[in-house]
Design an enzyme around this catalytic site. Structure first.
Site, PDB file in Angstrom:
ATOM      1  N   SER A 118      -5.265  -3.248  -0.659  1.00 20.25           N
ATOM      2  CA  SER A 118      -5.645  -2.027   0.062  1.00 20.25           C
ATOM      3  C   SER A 118      -6.229  -1.053  -0.941  1.00 20.25           C
ATOM      4  O   SER A 118      -5.805  -1.020  -2.103  1.00 20.25           O
ATOM      5  CB  SER A 118      -4.427  -1.381   0.720  1.00 20.25           C
ATOM      6  N   LYS A 163       0.393  -2.895  -3.106  1.00 23.39           N
ATOM      7  CA  LYS A 163      -0.987  -3.339  -2.881  1.00 23.39           C
ATOM      8  C   LYS A 163      -1.763  -3.426  -4.189  1.00 23.39           C
ATOM      9  O   LYS A 163      -2.658  -4.271  -4.334  1.00 23.39           O
ATOM     10  CB  LYS A 163      -1.671  -2.415  -1.877  1.00 23.39           C
ATOM     11  N   TYR A 197       4.355   1.036  -0.793  1.00 27.04           N
ATOM     12  CA  TYR A 197       3.199   0.372  -0.195  1.00 27.04           C
ATOM     13  C   TYR A 197       2.022   0.380  -1.181  1.00 27.04           C
ATOM     14  O   TYR A 197       1.392  -0.644  -1.428  1.00 27.04           O
ATOM     15  CB  TYR A 197       2.800   1.070   1.107  1.00 27.04           C
TER      16      TYR A 197
END
Ligand SMILES: NC(=O)c1ccc[n+]([C@@H]2O[C@H](COP(=O)([O-])OP(=O)(O)OC[C@H]3O[C@@H](n4cnc5c(N)ncnc54)[C@H](O)[C@@H]3O)[C@@H](O)[C@H]2O)c1
Length: 260
Positions: free
Chosen positions: A140, A169, A165
Site C-alpha cells: 500500500s 505494508k 497497518y
C-alpha cells in the site's frame, strides 16, 4: 487470454479489490481459487462468478499454517497445479488504528506480512518444481506516508503511537525483495503492487468521505483509484510478458508516491 489455463490463488478474493482481480483473471482464462477467511463473501463471490469461468472457494486463514496447507492442497486437488499467487488479503477494512497494544500489532503483522510469507512458503515449491511461477504481493502507499495514524500531541503524557497497518505494508515490499531474490533462479518471480486509495467498502470504513478528496488531491491525476484500475498491473505481473521483471514495486495511485 493472457492467463489462459493458469491456476491462480487469490487471497482475500471474496471482497473489495479481490473481486475485481477474480473477475479479470477469469476473463483472461485463469482458473481461480479464492482463499478468504470470510466464508459468506468468499462463497458468494465464487457462486456469482461461476458462469464466467472455473472458480472455487476455500476457507483460509493465511495467518494459520495448517489452513494455508489445506488451501494449497485443495487447489491442487481441484485444479491440478498452482501458477500464480496473488497475496491480496489483509487486515484493512476492520483495521483499528487506535489499538496501540503489542498484541494487536502482532496480529496485524501475522496476517498482513507473515500471512503472505506463509502462502508463498507453501506455494513456492510447486512453482519451483515447474520452473515457472508468479507471486504478486499487495502492499500500500500507506507504507510511504508517515502522517497516517493516531498521534500523541501532549509532551507530558506521550505515548509513541503505532500504525501497524502502515508498517506492515512497508514490510511487504521488503518481503517481496526477499522472495524475488530466492526464487528468481527457478523461473519464479515475485513483485509488489502498492495501491493508492482504492474505492471499496473497506475504504468507506477506513477513510471517511471527508478525507477521500485529500487523497485524490495528493495524486497527479487528482483522482482516487477504482478496483478496476488495479487489475491490469496484476495481470501483467501474472502473465508471460513479465518474465524478467522481478522484485519490483509498482505504485498504482495515479502518481502520488513516485519512488525512484
Ligand atoms: N482499498 C484501498 O484503498 C487499499 C489501498 C492500499 C492497499 N490496499 C490493500 O488491498 C488489499 C484489498 O483491499 P480491499 O479494499 O479490497 O480490502 P478488504 O478489507 O475488502 O479485503 C480484504 C480481504 O482479506 C480477507 N482477509 C482478512 N484477513 C484474512 C485472513 N487472515 N486470511 C484470509 N483472508 C483474510 C478479508 O476477508 C477480505 O476479503 C488489502 O491488502 C489492502 O491492504 C487497499
Amino acid at each position: 487470454m493472457q492467463l489462459k489455463d493458469k491456476v491462480a490463488i487469490i487471497t482475500g478474493g471474496g471482497s473489495g479489490i479481490g473481486i475485481a482481480y477474480c473477475e479479470r483473471f477469469l476473463a483472461e482464462g485463469a482458473k481461480v481459487m479464492i482463499a478468504d477467511i470470510g466464508d459468506q463473501q468468499g462463497q458468494a463471490t465464487a457462486d456469482r462468478l461461476a458462469s464466467k469461468g472455473e472458480i472455487a472457494f476455500q476457507h483460509t486463514d493465511i495467518a494459520d499454517e495448517d489452513s494455508v496447507r489445506a488451501c494449497v492442497a485443495a487447489t491442487i486437488e481441484r485444479f491440478g497445479t498452482i501458477d500464480i499467487l496473488l497475496n491480496n488479503a489483509a487486515i484493512y477494512g476492520d483495521y483499528n488504528p487506535l489499538d496501540n497494544s503489542l498484541a494487536y500489532v502482532k496480529q496485524v503483522f501475522d496476517v498482513n506480512v507473515h500471512g503472505q510469507w506463509l502462502m508463498a512458503k507453501h506455494v513456492a515449491p510447486i512453482m519451483v518444481e515447474k520452473r515457472r511461477g508468479r507471486i504478486i504481493n499487495i502492499a500500500s502507499i500507506a507504507g510511504f506516508i508517515h502522517q497516517l495514524g493516531a498521534f500523541a500531541t501532549d509532551p507530558n503524557n506521550f505515548e509513541l503511537g503505532g500504525y501497524a497497518y502502515q508498517h506492515s505494508k512497508f514490510s511487504v515490499i521488503g518481503l517481496t525483495r526477499h522472495m524475488a531474490g530466492q526464487l528468481g533462479q527457478f523461473g519464479v518471480t515475485a513483485n509488489c503492487i502498492a495501491p493508492g486509495l482504492v474505492m471499496t467498502e473497506a475504504t468507506e470504513v477506513q477513510v471517511p468521505g471527508d478525507f477521500q478528496p485529500m487523497f485524490a488531491d495528493m495524486s497527479a491525476t487528482k483522482s482516487n483509484t477504482q478496483p478496476e484500475d488495479m487489475v491490469g498491473p496484476a495481470v501483467f505481473f501474472a502473465g508471460d510478458d513479465s518474465q524478467m521483471v522481478n522484485g519490483q514495486l509498482l505504485c498504482v495511485d495515479g502518481g502520488n508516491i513516485m519512488p525512484v
